[in-house]
Design a protein around this motif. Structure first.
Motif, short mmCIF file in Angstrom:
data_model
loop_
_atom_site.label_atom_id
_atom_site.label_comp_id
_atom_site.label_asym_id
_atom_site.label_seq_id
_atom_site.Cartn_x
_atom_site.Cartn_y
_atom_site.Cartn_z
N MET A 1 0.83 -1.21 0.00
CA MET A 1 0.00 0.00 0.00
C MET A 1 0.87 1.26 0.00
O MET A 1 0.55 2.24 -0.68
N PHE B 1 -8.78 10.33 3.85
CA PHE B 1 -8.82 8.93 3.44
C PHE B 1 -8.38 7.99 4.56
O PHE B 1 -8.79 6.82 4.58
N SER B 2 -7.55 8.48 5.48
CA SER B 2 -7.21 7.65 6.64
C SER B 2 -8.45 7.34 7.46
O SER B 2 -8.67 6.21 7.90
N LEU C 1 -10.74 4.89 5.38
CA LEU C 1 -10.23 3.55 5.09
C LEU C 1 -9.82 2.76 6.32
O LEU C 1 -9.58 1.55 6.21
N ILE C 2 -9.74 3.40 7.49
CA ILE C 2 -9.25 2.70 8.66
C ILE C 2 -10.18 1.57 9.09
O ILE C 2 -9.73 0.51 9.53
N MET D 1 -10.18 -1.34 6.08
CA MET D 1 -8.88 -1.90 5.69
C MET D 1 -7.86 -1.95 6.82
O MET D 1 -6.79 -2.52 6.65
N GLY E 1 -5.12 0.34 5.15
CA GLY E 1 -5.90 1.50 4.72
C GLY E 1 -5.19 2.81 5.02
O GLY E 1 -5.24 3.75 4.21
N LEU F 1 -2.50 3.12 2.42
CA LEU F 1 -3.08 3.47 1.12
C LEU F 1 -3.49 4.93 1.09
O LEU F 1 -3.34 5.61 0.06
N ALA F 2 -4.00 5.45 2.21
CA ALA F 2 -4.36 6.86 2.29
C ALA F 2 -3.14 7.75 2.03
O ALA F 2 -3.24 8.78 1.36
#
Length: 469
Positions: A357, A398-399, A402-403, A406, A410, A413-414
């Motif tokens: 990621m 996005f954190s 996505l937390i 994912m 996640g 990825l963020a």
């Protein structure tokens, strides 16, 4: 700008990382993981944080472009040196006088006994910032002369100094070892300073500094505009260079709400992600920055584009190849480096997923660093800071999104998503015409071929490893 400068800087970074790895292994085996190691890491955390934000990034990116265009370079350089050094010395004295309150701020979870034990070490380690500022100032002058080897390899002296302290005091009590390490930090900073002073004299830059001292009072009014320009550039640069530290802190804080081990997965994966970023992107931008600043000052935009084009495709090949290798061999890399003792198979699998990621953002982060040089060279630090802040906002958003679905991957990825946003906004700021002009270079086919070969070779190696085991 010669490619030799890039590879010299890259070699210096790699050497420093190798010695840093040896230092960490010795520290783990000699000092262990206990309250004394925690105390030392807390003591070293504050000067190291300021070093990364102010000295390594914000100062050079603000000082060098202003120094290049200044009509009284020697006077301007000395004026900045005196202002910063006096401020840092005063700050160090204040930290010494109020060591316990400062320690409580940076180690909230420490009890009173731990705070009292850590406070003297915090005071000692903070003086490292004074030394490393002088090193950074001198390295900026050497960069102006396009000399990078001294700074690139000089960073190894800190690790060598700490390794020496660990070996000499390995049989002492842990409380003695952490004091030895703290003084070794100062010794490492002093050795770097002496090395840079020697090279400054060898390059004939000592006369520039002496001249600045002689004419400082007489011409201080002549550099007022330069000082103002530097000040306007410096504080936005601080914001632009602190976003990565803020992002890392937020990721760690969010990961504390996840299952045990999530913070470690992020830490180990990020260490691997940072290696190619430092070896290639940071090395290339450090070597290219003085050249771009000089060419733009002389209004040689075409030549500046040509230099950027060459480095762009070199970076594309190296970062693209590293990304292919890391994605295909992520689990094998993590297993080779970390899977031993308490770090088991499950930890390897989880860390490798997080690494993939992170690697998704390696190329955009590296290329964004390259194009941001144009903004700093053109005194557009405020715009660069605004772009970095927007990228940080995307990372935080996005954190949070996505937390839950994912977990730790996640958060990684963020970070990568924010890297693509950072790259797009930076390219937009410097001009799409510049980007498109670079994309049509003759080096493109070679870079793409290199990435493809790296991917095929990695896939073949993975098949061999899986078949063997």
């Amino acid at each position: 700008m010669r490619f030799r400068s890039i590879f010299t800087t890259s070699a210096g970074i790699l050497t420093s990382r190798i010695f840093g790895f040896v230092r960490d292994l010795l520290m783990a085996s000699i000092l262990g993981a206990n309250i004394f190691s925690d105390i030392f890491f807390v003591a070293f955390k504050l000067p190291n944080l300021f070093r990364r934000i102010f000295a390594e990034g914000a100062f050079v990116q603000s000082f060098l472009p202003t120094f290049i265009v200044s009509k009284h370079r020697s006077v301007f350089a000395i004026a900045i040196l005196i202002r910063f050094f006096l401020f840092l010395v005063a700050s160090s004295v204040l930290v010494t006088l109020f060591a316990e309150p400062v320690t409580r701020l940076i180690a909230i979870g420490f009890g009173e006994e731990s705070v009292r034990a850590a406070a003297p070490l915090v005071a000692i380690n903070f003086y490292y910032l004074d030394l490393i500022f002088l090193v950074t100032f001198l390295s900026a002058l050497l960069q102006y002369r396009e000399h990078f080897a001294t700074t690139a390899f000089g960073t190894t002296l800190l690790n060598i100094s700490m390794i020496t302290a660990l070996l000499l005091f390995r049989n002492e009590e842990p409380s003695t070892i952490v004091y030895a390490l703290s003084y070794a930090v100062l010794a490492g900073g002093a050795l770097q300073l002496l090395l840079h002073l020697w090279m400054i004299r060898k390059k004939g830059l000592d006369t520039l500094l002496v001249g600045g001292l002689i004419y400082l009072q007489r011409k201080k009014e002549s550099i007022r505009e330069d000082i103002d320009r530097f000040s306007r550039a410096f504080f936005p640069s601080v914001l632009g260079n602190s976003t990565a530290q803020i992002s890392s802190f937020i990721d760690t804080w969010l990961a504390s709400f996840l299952v045990s081990g999530s913070i470690s997965y992020l830490f180990y994966a990020n260490r691997l992600f940072q290696l190619p970023l430092a070896l290639f992107a940071i090395a290339a931008s450090t070597a290219l920055f003085p050249t771009i600043s000089k060419l733009l000052k002389e209004q040689k935009t075409g030549e500046a584009k040509s230099q950027t084009r060459k480095v762009f495709w070199l970076l594309f090949a190296l970062l693209g190849g590293a990304s292919a290798v890391a994605v295909i061999l992520s689990e094998e890399i993590v297993r080779l480096l970390f899977e031993r003792g308490a770090f088991g198979i499950n930890d390897t699998e989880n860390t490798s997923i997080v690494l993939v990621m992170y690697i998704a953002g390696l190329l955009p982060f590296g290329l964004a660093k390259l194009f941001s040089l144009w903004l700093y060279a053109m005194h557009r630090q405020g715009e660069a800071a605004s772009i970095a802040a927007k990228s940080l906002g995307v990372n935080i958003l996005f954190s949070i999104l996505l937390i839950v679905p994912m977990a730790a991957p996640g958060l990684a990825l963020a970070s990568s998503i924010s890297g693509w946003v950072l790259f797009w906004l930076t390219v937009k700021a410097v001009g799409k015409e510049l980007f498109l002009d670079i994309m049509h270079a003759k080096y493109a086919s070679y870079a793409l071929l290199f990435v493809m070969c790296a991917a095929v070779a990695s896939w073949g190696l993975k098949v061999m490893i899986d078949g063997y085991f």
